[in-house]
Design an enzyme around this catalytic site. Sequence first.
Site, PDB file in Angstrom:
ATOM      1  N   ARG A  76      11.760   2.307  11.059  1.00 51.39           N
ATOM      2  CA  ARG A  76      10.753   2.671  10.063  1.00 51.39           C
ATOM      3  C   ARG A  76      11.059   4.002   9.377  1.00 51.39           C
ATOM      4  O   ARG A  76      10.174   4.793   9.063  1.00 51.39           O
ATOM      5  CB  ARG A  76       9.354   2.731  10.685  1.00 51.39           C
ATOM      6  CG  ARG A  76       8.916   1.462  11.361  1.00 51.39           C
ATOM      7  CD  ARG A  76       8.843   0.277  10.387  1.00 51.39           C
ATOM      8  NE  ARG A  76       8.545  -0.937  11.135  1.00 51.39           N
ATOM      9  CZ  ARG A  76       9.477  -1.736  11.641  1.00 51.39           C
ATOM     10  NH1 ARG A  76      10.758  -1.464  11.459  1.00 51.39           N
ATOM     11  NH2 ARG A  76       9.149  -2.811  12.319  1.00 51.39           N
ATOM     12  N   SER A  99      -0.001  -1.429   9.975  1.00 54.78           N
ATOM     13  CA  SER A  99       0.092  -0.725  11.252  1.00 54.78           C
ATOM     14  C   SER A  99       0.027   0.777  10.999  1.00 54.78           C
ATOM     15  O   SER A  99       0.858   1.318  10.272  1.00 54.78           O
ATOM     16  CB  SER A  99       1.394  -1.082  11.968  1.00 54.78           C
ATOM     17  OG  SER A  99       1.420  -2.449  12.287  1.00 54.78           O
ATOM     18  N   GLU A 118       2.419   5.884  10.616  1.00 52.36           N
ATOM     19  CA  GLU A 118       3.425   5.199   9.807  1.00 52.36           C
ATOM     20  C   GLU A 118       3.195   5.389   8.311  1.00 52.36           C
ATOM     21  O   GLU A 118       4.155   5.545   7.563  1.00 52.36           O
ATOM     22  CB  GLU A 118       3.446   3.704  10.160  1.00 52.36           C
ATOM     23  CG  GLU A 118       4.537   2.935   9.444  1.00 52.36           C
ATOM     24  CD  GLU A 118       4.715   1.535   9.993  1.00 52.36           C
ATOM     25  OE1 GLU A 118       5.028   0.627   9.199  1.00 52.36           O
ATOM     26  OE2 GLU A 118       4.555   1.336  11.208  1.00 52.36           O
TER      27      GLU A 118
END
Length: 387
Positions: A172, A257, A379
């Site tokens: 990520r 998320s 995130e």
Amino acid sequence: MTDSATDASTDRIPALAELTTIRVGGAPAAFVPADDRDTLVRAVRDAVTSGEDWLVLGGGSNLVVADDGFDGTVIHVRTRGVERLSASDGRIRIRVQAGEPWDDLVALTVRNGWSGIEALSGIPGSTGAAPVQNIGAYGQELESALVGVEFLDEETGDVLYLRRDELGLGYRTSVLKRGRRGVVLSVDLELDDTTASDGVGAPLSAPVAYAQLADALAVPLGARVPVAELRRAVLALRSSKGMVLDPADPDSVSSGSFFTNPIVSESFARSLPRNAPRWPQEPAEPDAVIGLPPGGLHPLDVPPLATGEYTVKLSAAWLIENAGIHRGFALPGSGAGISSKHTLAIVNRGGGTAADVVQLADFIQSRVQAEFGVLLQPEPVMVGISL
């Protein structure tokens, strides 16, 4: 910029709550819609030259903006287009404009029988944002299909081509998320053409690499299934978690998320409860077999053994749930809450603010850190706010 553009359809500067999937955020000082590549390049260069702060906005799916808005120029990337490039036999190479909606692109590749990004179905946002996050899901990451990106560099003002190995891709993350400022203009992908040359048989997916997806498809890990069937299964799984944008689903009013799965040392992972999910990030060293000559080995004859520390990925959802925060949880009086379908998503329950989101995220961080000693990392990109 001194001459601020506005949303042409409304003749006003929109609040960012209108353009982000979690529906929070005030208005920017200026707003420039960029419907073509030249407008996008010019808008970024103008913003850099003016010395003003600027922000690129795509699909708004991974962004949480302060309630006060953004004291600078927001450049809304709305460029579209998918171009077929030349590639070796059995491969398909395409160039995708940054503003192309990601899931529209995945749907296009599946219709054409091209495999390589089908497990990334249902992820909201624009294609230009995909390499910034190195998006991934169900055992597949963008990195496996990415060739490179066309990138407008803020520092030089030049348009560069950055190959995959220059992007520092990781879980990520990429160099574009870690501080290299600029804008992705287009993304090049290389996929497998799995259409049968004789027209017999459905195009097949890449090997299924995620246990939950394999279970949903009733196939073993590593199996290949019709690419359209895999897309349907992924969309069903994501929908069951509120992770597909759906006006009829209040749990989809989120930024996806909210926390990444933490990566910790193997020794730290051993300190967690035995039932805590964990996935080693490096293969363990095999046992060393040392032959014994007559009379045995002298200590100096024993070869050195590897002593490196391995890393382990943990489940952020498990940590949150086992810190006592469950689906549907909300702080009293808050407009933000945990999704009723998935503990990793913070949702806007209606009238929520960025302050509500941050307050809940901070509470989650504190509970997990107190219970397990792990500091979860957000995130989404946070603009004007921090945890």
